[in-house]
Motif scaffolding. Structure first.
Motif, mmCIF file in Angstrom:
data_model
loop_
_atom_site.group_PDB
_atom_site.id
_atom_site.type_symbol
_atom_site.label_atom_id
_atom_site.label_comp_id
_atom_site.label_asym_id
_atom_site.label_seq_id
_atom_site.Cartn_x
_atom_site.Cartn_y
_atom_site.Cartn_z
ATOM 1 N N GLY A 1 46.922 41.141 26.797
ATOM 2 C CA GLY A 1 45.542 40.799 26.483
ATOM 3 C C GLY A 1 44.723 40.467 27.699
ATOM 4 O O GLY A 1 45.245 40.117 28.742
ATOM 5 N N VAL A 2 43.416 40.586 27.556
ATOM 6 C CA VAL A 2 42.454 40.096 28.534
ATOM 7 C C VAL A 2 41.659 39.038 27.813
ATOM 8 O O VAL A 2 40.984 39.324 26.841
ATOM 9 C CB VAL A 2 41.529 41.224 29.013
ATOM 10 C CG1 VAL A 2 40.517 40.673 29.987
ATOM 11 C CG2 VAL A 2 42.322 42.335 29.651
ATOM 12 N N GLY A 3 41.749 37.779 28.252
ATOM 13 C CA GLY A 3 41.148 36.700 27.483
ATOM 14 C C GLY A 3 41.888 36.583 26.170
ATOM 15 O O GLY A 3 43.111 36.529 26.131
ATOM 16 N N GLY B 1 46.855 44.575 37.247
ATOM 17 C CA GLY B 1 47.778 45.250 36.339
ATOM 18 C C GLY B 1 47.479 45.030 34.877
ATOM 19 O O GLY B 1 48.129 45.623 34.011
ATOM 20 N N LYS B 2 46.477 44.173 34.563
ATOM 21 C CA LYS B 2 46.194 43.869 33.160
ATOM 22 C C LYS B 2 44.735 44.092 32.800
ATOM 23 O O LYS B 2 44.201 43.473 31.901
ATOM 24 C CB LYS B 2 46.591 42.426 32.842
ATOM 25 C CG LYS B 2 48.096 42.205 32.908
ATOM 26 C CD LYS B 2 48.477 40.829 32.401
ATOM 27 C CE LYS B 2 49.988 40.650 32.383
ATOM 28 N NZ LYS B 2 50.374 39.321 31.868
ATOM 29 N N GLY B 3 44.082 44.986 33.524
ATOM 30 C CA GLY B 3 42.721 45.338 33.166
ATOM 31 C C GLY B 3 41.713 44.257 33.483
ATOM 32 O O GLY B 3 42.023 43.252 34.125
ATOM 33 N N GLY C 1 42.407 49.226 32.944
ATOM 34 C CA GLY C 1 42.604 49.768 34.283
ATOM 35 C C GLY C 1 43.487 48.873 35.123
ATOM 36 O O GLY C 1 44.193 48.004 34.601
ATOM 37 N N PRO C 2 43.434 49.010 36.446
ATOM 38 C CA PRO C 2 44.361 48.270 37.326
ATOM 39 C C PRO C 2 44.018 46.803 37.495
ATOM 40 O O PRO C 2 44.822 46.046 38.042
ATOM 41 C CB PRO C 2 44.229 49.008 38.664
ATOM 42 C CG PRO C 2 42.888 49.652 38.619
ATOM 43 C CD PRO C 2 42.654 50.024 37.188
ATOM 44 N N GLY C 3 42.839 46.350 37.050
ATOM 45 C CA GLY C 3 42.483 44.940 37.183
ATOM 46 C C GLY C 3 41.863 44.620 38.540
ATOM 47 O O GLY C 3 41.756 45.470 39.421
ATOM 48 N N ILE C 4 41.451 43.347 38.698
ATOM 49 C CA ILE C 4 40.757 42.892 39.903
ATOM 50 C C ILE C 4 41.515 41.717 40.500
ATOM 51 O O ILE C 4 41.894 40.781 39.787
ATOM 52 C CB ILE C 4 39.315 42.467 39.572
ATOM 53 C CG1 ILE C 4 38.564 43.614 38.896
ATOM 54 C CG2 ILE C 4 38.573 42.013 40.832
ATOM 55 C CD1 ILE C 4 37.224 43.206 38.325
ATOM 56 N N GLU C 5 41.732 41.755 41.803
ATOM 57 C CA GLU C 5 42.442 40.669 42.481
ATOM 58 C C GLU C 5 41.653 39.370 42.377
ATOM 59 O O GLU C 5 40.427 39.357 42.398
ATOM 60 C CB GLU C 5 42.665 41.022 43.954
ATOM 61 C CG GLU C 5 43.608 42.190 44.178
ATOM 62 C CD GLU C 5 43.801 42.476 45.657
ATOM 63 O OE1 GLU C 5 43.383 41.638 46.472
ATOM 64 O OE2 GLU C 5 44.347 43.537 45.980
#
Length: 466
Positions: A362-364, A450-452, A399-403
């Protein structure tokens, strides 16, 4: 210490020494020079005294029981409240090793016993003046940074204004130019279809009335494959009709998206605006040679009409959706895309467009199936009415997510995570201005590598006209 202090302000000096005679000597010497002096017999008392009243300068003896001067200085420098206070070491020792260590732990100067009054006062005043200059420099840097931030914000606002005007004029012009010929084509296709059907009926009547055609007519019918042509011609007319209708939908979406004549606030259907924006992005969502089709999962809540600046809100939606597509394409380019076999398996086993399987990441508080099992890359659009009379729109990608190190700078003007030439660094900054400053809402990003990523915007249902 502050810049508004006057010459009548008595500089506060903390003297730390385990020898009472040294304390009395230094206290008398400095008091006579107009300083306010406090005394501490050990390191613990010194740390407590600093927390009670922050000194301007600390005179710190090195050799003390329990906690020597080096340890006291280290603790002072580790505390955010006291780390900027100048520390001058005092000691009877005149060893180069002690001096090096004194500077190494954060001391700014070194005075050797026995004391010379003029030297002590001069060194203290030097440190006070240096600290004053440092504070002045910090404040000037702050003002300079503030001016730079204001300049950037002004530039972004001007660019935003010019961009909206240019975008509105361009889209409205294109829509108008396309609308005229496509309306002509769309209107005449109905008649063309009827004429074709009339000709087909005429040919069928000839076939019934003259079943024995001449050899020339039979040869022509064979060469053009008459039966196939009649069937395919009807299909072509239908395809052209549907294509023209699609172009009319796109033109309508362009007009709704630009809302060229709607500079003021108005009540709009958020879901219609999202749909119109998606129509504009269909060419990026389709499957190409470089990436599979992107599935848009719509999780719409029951929203009322929302009062907003419609054209500018559409610009935010467009930017967030474009960013989500960019992120997915980046993931595909990095080898994160699933194989064709996995995608086909996923398609056959996908239950519905609006439901995502359990056990996903999940995201959030949103949920996705693990990327390696997804039939295709996904963008999820979630809307809801919150309990504070706010409308929330969340756009998430897998997608690959943001650092983490980059997330705090995402909304800074001219900052971009995209390669050179692929991003101006203004999209999210402009979106921030539109949502936060113009709509009194908020925009946030929730992501991990790695988690969008999920961008969520919240705006009030009603706005006060400015």
């Amino acid at each position: 210490m502050h810049l508004n202090q006057t010459n009548h302000y008595k500089r506060n000096i903390l003297v730390v020494d385990d020898t009472p005679d040294n304390l009395r000597l230094l206290s008398a010497m400095l008091t006579a020079q107009g300083f306010e002096v406090r005394k501490a017999l050990n390191g613990k008392m010194a740390l407590t005294a600093c927390q009670m009243v922050l000194p301007d300068v600390i005179l710190l003896d090195i050799k003390m029981p329990d906690m020597d001067g080096y340890q006291v200085c280290q603790q002072l420098k580790a505390d955010e409240k006291t780390c900027e206070v100048p520390v001058i070491f005092i000691s009877a020792l005149d060893d180069i090793v002690d001096k090096v260590k004194a500077f190494d732990v954060g001391g700014v100067d070194y005075i050797a016993k026995p004391f010379h009054g003029a030297e002590v006062v001069l060194r203290i005043e030097n440190q006070i003046n240096l600290r004053l200059l440092q504070v002045q420099l910090q404040e000037k840097n702050f003002l300079l940074q503030q001016a730079l931030d204001d300049l950037k914000a002004s530039q972004v606002k001007q660019i935003q204004s010019e961009k909206m005007v240019a975008l509105g004029q361009l889209v409205a012009g294109v829509a108008h130019e396309i609308n005229n010929p496509i309306s002509f084509i769309y209107g005449n296709l109905q008649y063309a279809g009827q004429y074709v059907q009339d000709l087909i009926n005429l040919i069928e009547a000839y076939q019934q009335e003259y079943p024995k055609a001449t050899s020339k007519i039979q040869q022509i019918a064979k060469d053009i494959d008459l039966n196939f042509m009649i069937t395919d011609l009807q299909n072509l007319i239908g395809a052209m009709y549907r294509g023209s209708d699609r172009i009319r939908e796109i033109v309508l979406a362009l007009q709704h998206f630009s809302r060229h004549d709607e500079a003021q606030m108005k009540r709009v259907n958020i879901h219609e605006d999202i749909e119109n924006t998606l129509v504009m992005l269909q060419h990026r969502l389709r499957e190409t040679a470089d990436h599979p089709a992107i599935v848009v999962v719509k999780d719409y809540g029951n929203l009322p009409l929302v009062t907003c600046y419609a054209s500018e809100l559409n610009q935010v939606l467009m930017h967030l959706l474009n960013n989500a597509i960019d992120a997915i394409e980046e993931g595909v380019g990095s080898g994160l895309a699933v194989s064709v076999a996995e995608r086909e398996w996923g398609v056959r086993n996908q239950s519905s467009e609006k439901e995502v399987g359990s056990g996903g990441w999940g995201v959030g508080n949103q949920s996705f199936t693990p990327y390696s099992l997804l039939p295709t890359p996904q963008i999820r659009i979630h809307t809801e009415l919150t309990g504070l009379n706010m409308v929330k729109i969340a756009i998430a990608d897998n997608g690959p997510g943001i650092e983490e190190s980059l997330r705090s700078r995402l909304f800074d003007p001219f900052f971009t995570t995209k390669p050179v030439g692929k991003g101006s660094g203004l999209g999210l900054s402009i979106s921030y201005q539109i949502i936060v400053q113009k709509h009194r809402g908020q925009i946030t990003c929730n992501s991990s590598v790695g988690k969008g990523a999920e961008f969520a915007i919240e705006i009030p249902i009603e706005q006060q006209e400015r």
